[in-house]
Design an enzyme around this catalytic site. Sequence first.
Site, short mmCIF file in Angstrom:
data_model
loop_
_atom_site.label_atom_id
_atom_site.label_comp_id
_atom_site.label_asym_id
_atom_site.label_seq_id
_atom_site.Cartn_x
_atom_site.Cartn_y
_atom_site.Cartn_z
N LYS A 278 -16.38 -5.12 12.75
CA LYS A 278 -16.54 -6.60 13.67
C LYS A 278 -15.71 -7.40 12.94
O LYS A 278 -14.97 -8.33 13.69
CB LYS A 278 -17.81 -7.04 13.95
CG LYS A 278 -18.55 -6.21 15.08
CD LYS A 278 -19.82 -6.75 15.34
CE LYS A 278 -20.44 -5.70 16.29
NZ LYS A 278 -21.99 -5.69 15.84
N SER B 100 -2.75 -7.90 2.75
CA SER B 100 -2.81 -7.69 4.38
C SER B 100 -3.27 -8.94 4.81
O SER B 100 -2.84 -9.28 6.16
CB SER B 100 -3.97 -6.66 4.66
OG SER B 100 -3.76 -5.49 4.25
N HIS C 114 0.80 -1.13 -0.07
CA HIS C 114 0.02 -0.18 -0.09
C HIS C 114 1.00 1.29 -0.02
O HIS C 114 0.62 2.18 -0.78
CB HIS C 114 -0.94 0.06 1.30
CG HIS C 114 -1.85 -1.02 1.47
ND1 HIS C 114 -1.93 -1.99 2.41
CD2 HIS C 114 -2.76 -1.63 0.59
CE1 HIS C 114 -2.66 -2.61 2.41
NE2 HIS C 114 -3.70 -2.39 1.26
N ARG D 220 -2.41 -6.20 -8.81
CA ARG D 220 -1.20 -7.05 -8.40
C ARG D 220 -1.39 -8.22 -9.50
O ARG D 220 -0.33 -8.81 -10.12
CB ARG D 220 -1.73 -7.61 -7.25
CG ARG D 220 -1.07 -6.92 -5.81
CD ARG D 220 -1.57 -7.16 -4.78
NE ARG D 220 -3.09 -7.02 -4.55
CZ ARG D 220 -3.78 -7.17 -3.46
NH1 ARG D 220 -3.36 -7.58 -2.41
NH2 ARG D 220 -5.30 -7.10 -3.63
P1 ADP Z 1 -9.74 -4.14 0.29
O1 ADP Z 1 -9.58 -5.78 0.52
O2 ADP Z 1 -10.67 -3.43 1.12
O3 ADP Z 1 -10.06 -3.77 -1.30
P2 ADP Z 1 -7.06 -3.48 0.57
O4 ADP Z 1 -6.60 -2.86 1.95
O5 ADP Z 1 -6.69 -4.89 0.60
O6 ADP Z 1 -8.63 -3.46 0.59
O7 ADP Z 1 -6.40 -3.07 -0.71
C1 ADP Z 1 -6.51 -1.71 -0.89
C2 ADP Z 1 -5.86 -1.50 -2.29
O8 ADP Z 1 -4.55 -1.40 -2.04
C3 ADP Z 1 -6.46 -2.15 -3.44
O9 ADP Z 1 -6.43 -1.38 -4.62
C4 ADP Z 1 -5.27 -3.04 -3.75
O10 ADP Z 1 -5.13 -3.40 -4.96
C5 ADP Z 1 -4.11 -2.25 -2.91
N1 ADP Z 1 -2.97 -3.15 -2.53
C6 ADP Z 1 -3.18 -4.18 -1.84
N2 ADP Z 1 -2.06 -4.78 -1.78
C7 ADP Z 1 -1.16 -4.16 -2.51
C8 ADP Z 1 0.22 -4.42 -2.89
N3 ADP Z 1 0.88 -5.66 -2.14
N4 ADP Z 1 0.90 -3.52 -3.64
C9 ADP Z 1 0.33 -2.54 -4.01
N5 ADP Z 1 -1.09 -2.39 -3.90
C10 ADP Z 1 -1.62 -3.16 -3.07
#
Ligand code: ADP
Length: 160
Positions: free
Chosen positions: A42, A129, A18, A91
């Site tokens: 939750k 995550s 992120h 990704r």
């Molecule tokens: P959600 O699961 O609520 O969509 P995330 O927090 O997993 O949110 O992801 C938010 C954004 O971050 C998405 O656009 C996702 O593609 C991006 N993202 C998640 N992991 C990565 C990563 N490893 N590198 C770059 N962008 C990422």
Amino acid sequence: MQRIAVFPGSFDPVTKGHQSLVMRAAPLFDKLIVAIGGNIEKTTFFSLEQRFEWLKKVFAATPHVKVMKYKGLTVDFCKEVDAGYILRGLRTSADFEFERSIGQINKQLDTSIETVFFLTASEYTPLNSSIVRDILRHGGNPQRFVPDEVDLTPYFRKEQ
Ligand code: ADP
């Protein structure tokens, strides 16, 4: 007119993936709002407050990156903060299919908002995550996958 983007997600927790995406996209916008969305407190591993505090620390030194929380539809939040762009990361091809659908539906909900996609940096493509949470649940230490400002020590020392 200012170019304002929203980067929505659950950030449970924020990862180096992120962080890398935000830092690469930030120069394109006058303001980039990293926004924790959803009413599903939750079901998350980390509390909303903890995720919010970590994000604020991670981007504290980047003045035009702001961190906010929102409830409801992302396009409605974009309207509230005058954002014309939604930023998302891609990704894999699975991400593409998922994001294509959300992006196209968001466009139908509000034609004035464009979704902007960034390919993830190759070193962070396998990172998400939920992997960080899984490592923690199984007693491992995922610290290397999150920014330095995110101290996971209290969580991996705890019995899961
Ligand atoms: P959600 O699961 O609520 O969509 P995330 O927090 O997993 O949110 O992801 C938010 C954004 O971050 C998405 O656009 C996702 O593609 C991006 N993202 C998640 N992991 C990565 C990563 N490893 N590198 C770059 N962008 C990422």
